[in-house]
Enzyme design. Structure first.
Site, PDB file in Angstrom:
ATOM      1  N   GLY A  71      64.771 -49.124   5.306  1.00  0.00           N
ATOM      2  CA  GLY A  71      64.713 -48.592   6.403  1.00  0.00           C
ATOM      3  C   GLY A  71      63.808 -49.775   6.981  1.00  0.00           C
ATOM      4  O   GLY A  71      63.080 -51.098   6.493  1.00  0.00           O
ATOM      5  N   ALA A  72      63.468 -49.777   8.939  1.00  0.00           N
ATOM      6  CA  ALA A  72      62.651 -50.538   9.571  1.00  0.00           C
ATOM      7  C   ALA A  72      63.526 -51.914   9.197  1.00  0.00           C
ATOM      8  O   ALA A  72      62.337 -53.396   9.336  1.00  0.00           O
ATOM      9  CB  ALA A  72      61.111 -50.501   9.232  1.00  0.00           C
ATOM     10  N   MET A 123      59.194 -62.654   6.545  1.00  0.00           N
ATOM     11  CA  MET A 123      59.543 -61.188   7.094  1.00  0.00           C
ATOM     12  C   MET A 123      59.474 -60.259   6.346  1.00  0.00           C
ATOM     13  O   MET A 123      59.552 -59.659   5.575  1.00  0.00           O
ATOM     14  CB  MET A 123      61.294 -61.210   7.375  1.00  0.00           C
ATOM     15  CG  MET A 123      61.175 -62.676   8.555  1.00  0.00           C
ATOM     16  SD  MET A 123      62.750 -62.138   8.826  1.00  0.00           S
ATOM     17  CE  MET A 123      63.183 -63.690  10.060  1.00  0.00           C
ATOM     18  N   SER A 124      58.750 -59.246   6.855  1.00  0.00           N
ATOM     19  CA  SER A 124      59.166 -58.338   6.088  1.00  0.00           C
ATOM     20  C   SER A 124      58.822 -56.872   7.281  1.00  0.00           C
ATOM     21  O   SER A 124      57.978 -56.923   8.094  1.00  0.00           O
ATOM     22  CB  SER A 124      57.380 -57.480   5.497  1.00  0.00           C
ATOM     23  OG  SER A 124      56.902 -56.320   5.412  1.00  0.00           O
ATOM     24  N   SER A 125      58.862 -55.431   6.770  1.00  0.00           N
ATOM     25  CA  SER A 125      58.585 -54.255   7.372  1.00  0.00           C
ATOM     26  C   SER A 125      57.717 -54.452   8.022  1.00  0.00           C
ATOM     27  O   SER A 125      56.986 -53.114   9.242  1.00  0.00           O
ATOM     28  CB  SER A 125      59.500 -53.085   6.731  1.00  0.00           C
ATOM     29  OG  SER A 125      61.413 -53.187   6.696  1.00  0.00           O
ATOM     30  N   ARG A 126      56.386 -53.995   7.561  1.00  0.00           N
ATOM     31  CA  ARG A 126      54.391 -54.432   7.850  1.00  0.00           C
ATOM     32  C   ARG A 126      55.160 -54.983   8.440  1.00  0.00           C
ATOM     33  O   ARG A 126      53.657 -54.965   9.254  1.00  0.00           O
ATOM     34  CB  ARG A 126      54.082 -54.099   6.238  1.00  0.00           C
ATOM     35  CG  ARG A 126      54.742 -53.279   5.174  1.00  0.00           C
ATOM     36  CD  ARG A 126      53.646 -53.517   3.983  1.00  0.00           C
ATOM     37  NE  ARG A 126      54.179 -53.186   2.924  1.00  0.00           N
ATOM     38  CZ  ARG A 126      53.360 -52.222   2.227  1.00  0.00           C
ATOM     39  NH1 ARG A 126      52.856 -51.128   3.592  1.00  0.00           N
ATOM     40  NH2 ARG A 126      53.623 -51.141   1.545  1.00  0.00           N
ATOM     41  N   GLN A 171      56.972 -45.076  -5.097  1.00  0.00           N
ATOM     42  CA  GLN A 171      56.508 -45.864  -5.193  1.00  0.00           C
ATOM     43  C   GLN A 171      55.463 -45.867  -4.631  1.00  0.00           C
ATOM     44  O   GLN A 171      55.527 -46.892  -4.243  1.00  0.00           O
ATOM     45  CB  GLN A 171      57.481 -47.011  -5.337  1.00  0.00           C
ATOM     46  CG  GLN A 171      58.033 -47.251  -3.191  1.00  0.00           C
ATOM     47  CD  GLN A 171      59.467 -47.591  -3.608  1.00  0.00           C
ATOM     48  OE1 GLN A 171      60.691 -48.068  -4.245  1.00  0.00           O
ATOM     49  NE2 GLN A 171      59.108 -49.090  -2.889  1.00  0.00           N
ATOM     50  N   HIS A 218      64.833 -55.793   9.205  1.00  0.00           N
ATOM     51  CA  HIS A 218      64.656 -56.763   9.632  1.00  0.00           C
ATOM     52  C   HIS A 218      65.424 -58.146   9.318  1.00  0.00           C
ATOM     53  O   HIS A 218      66.792 -57.578   9.045  1.00  0.00           O
ATOM     54  CB  HIS A 218      63.223 -57.331   9.817  1.00  0.00           C
ATOM     55  CG  HIS A 218      63.120 -57.607   8.268  1.00  0.00           C
ATOM     56  ND1 HIS A 218      63.522 -58.432   7.635  1.00  0.00           N
ATOM     57  CD2 HIS A 218      62.117 -56.985   7.429  1.00  0.00           C
ATOM     58  CE1 HIS A 218      62.940 -58.384   6.267  1.00  0.00           C
ATOM     59  NE2 HIS A 218      62.222 -57.453   6.623  1.00  0.00           N
ATOM     60  N   HIS A 221      66.937 -58.470   5.794  1.00  0.00           N
ATOM     61  CA  HIS A 221      67.660 -57.701   5.507  1.00  0.00           C
ATOM     62  C   HIS A 221      69.139 -57.761   5.583  1.00  0.00           C
ATOM     63  O   HIS A 221      69.870 -57.789   4.606  1.00  0.00           O
ATOM     64  CB  HIS A 221      67.268 -55.367   5.682  1.00  0.00           C
ATOM     65  CG  HIS A 221      66.100 -55.674   5.550  1.00  0.00           C
ATOM     66  ND1 HIS A 221      64.901 -54.552   6.127  1.00  0.00           N
ATOM     67  CD2 HIS A 221      65.674 -55.379   4.523  1.00  0.00           C
ATOM     68  CE1 HIS A 221      63.685 -54.398   5.267  1.00  0.00           C
ATOM     69  NE2 HIS A 221      64.085 -54.944   4.207  1.00  0.00           N
TER      70      HIS A 221
END
Length: 281
Positions: free
Chosen positions: A31-32, A186-189, A61, A34, A37
């Site tokens: 999820g989250a 790009m990363s959800s973080r 994980q 971007h 994804h």
């Protein structure tokens, strides 16, 4: 758009495609979402009859409880983003109990040593958790093709090994890293970074690009020394590791020979951990 929370109902829906010999694509996510994804989803939609996108924050994980607690959960927003790719995508958004049936633990895996390098060394048990949830998803969805981004290149190689060792017959598709305009992967973080930190974080990819330029003429030890000095000059970063490794085995390179190499890095910017990598040849 169909949204399933129950794996048995999802399996029943997908069996209709299997009976017709039609292809199923899977894009596993936490999820989250971007643009990275969404690009995986678009490729799956282009290449398969039906695409399943899983949205599941996998607790096994995470070796840091705070990191798990802070991981963004934005299902409604994610669904709206998925609709911009295709209304025909099936979303699978199960609960932890649905996936783990009351036993939220990972299984031990042997990935022929891939799991001991880099991320595995700094995040004990991480790849057991990855292997556990990805195998569960593969068993439920039984995809023809499954799509993973190269930002998590070590994870990509481990999933390929998972499929190989379990004779699963699934085609694993590695997709290029999607980047912000300044080069940040790009990363959800990234959502946890301030606007200033996002600009500062561009330095990670800039350093990797310089690493690639130097790879043709410098030794591995010289390149590592350059990277260490570069980040020492930017104390806002805390480097966890920088490694040049063979792409197939992920073993650290000592001398260069006729193999494919990739540079990998993990750094903290503030309290946000960021990873990136680049192909060197």
């Amino acid at each position: 758009m169909l949204i399933f929370n129950n794996k048995a109902l999802l399996r029943a829906a997908l069996s209709q495609y299997e009976k017709k010999g039609q292809s199923i694509g899977l894009v596993p996510t936490m999820g989250a979402l971007h643009q990275g994804h969404l690009s995986l989803m678009q490729q799956s939609v282009n290449e398969n009859t039906i695409t399943v996108v899983s949205i599941f924050v996998n607790p096994t994980q995470f070796n840091n409880q705070e990191d798990l607690d802070k991981y963004p959960r934005t299902l409604e927003t994610d669904v709206e983003k998925i609709k911009t790719v295709s209304d025909a995508i099936i979303v699978f958004a199960p609960s932890v109990d649905e996936m783990y049936e009351g036993n939220t633990s990972s299984h031990p895996f042997d990935f022929d040593g891939l799991e001991h390098q880099m991320e595995g060394a700094f995040r004990p048990g991480h790849f057991d958790g990855v292997g556990t949830i990805v195998k569960k998803l593969f068993d439920i969805v039984q995809p023809t093709n499954a799509y993973f981004g190269e930002k998590d290149f070590q994870q990509l190689q481990i999933i390929r090994k998972l499929v190989e060792k379990n004779n699963m017959g699934i085609h694993i598709v590695g997709c290029p890293i999607s980047r912000e305009q300044n080069g940040l992967a790009m990363s959800s973080r990234n959502g946890r970074l301030s606007a200033t930190e996002k600009e500062e974080a561009a330095f990670i990819y800039q350093t990797l690009q310089h690493t690639k330029q130097r790879f043709a003429s410098q030794t591995i030890s010289e390149i590592k020394e350059y990277v260490q000095e570069a980040f020492n000059a930017h104390p806002e970063f805390k480097t966890e590791y920088f490694e040049i490794a063979q792409e197939d085995t992920l073993e650290p390179a000592v001398i260069k020979d006729n193999k494919k190499y990739r540079a990998f890095i993990a750094v903290f910017l503030g309290n946000v951990r960021l990873i990136d990598n680049i192909s060197l040849n």
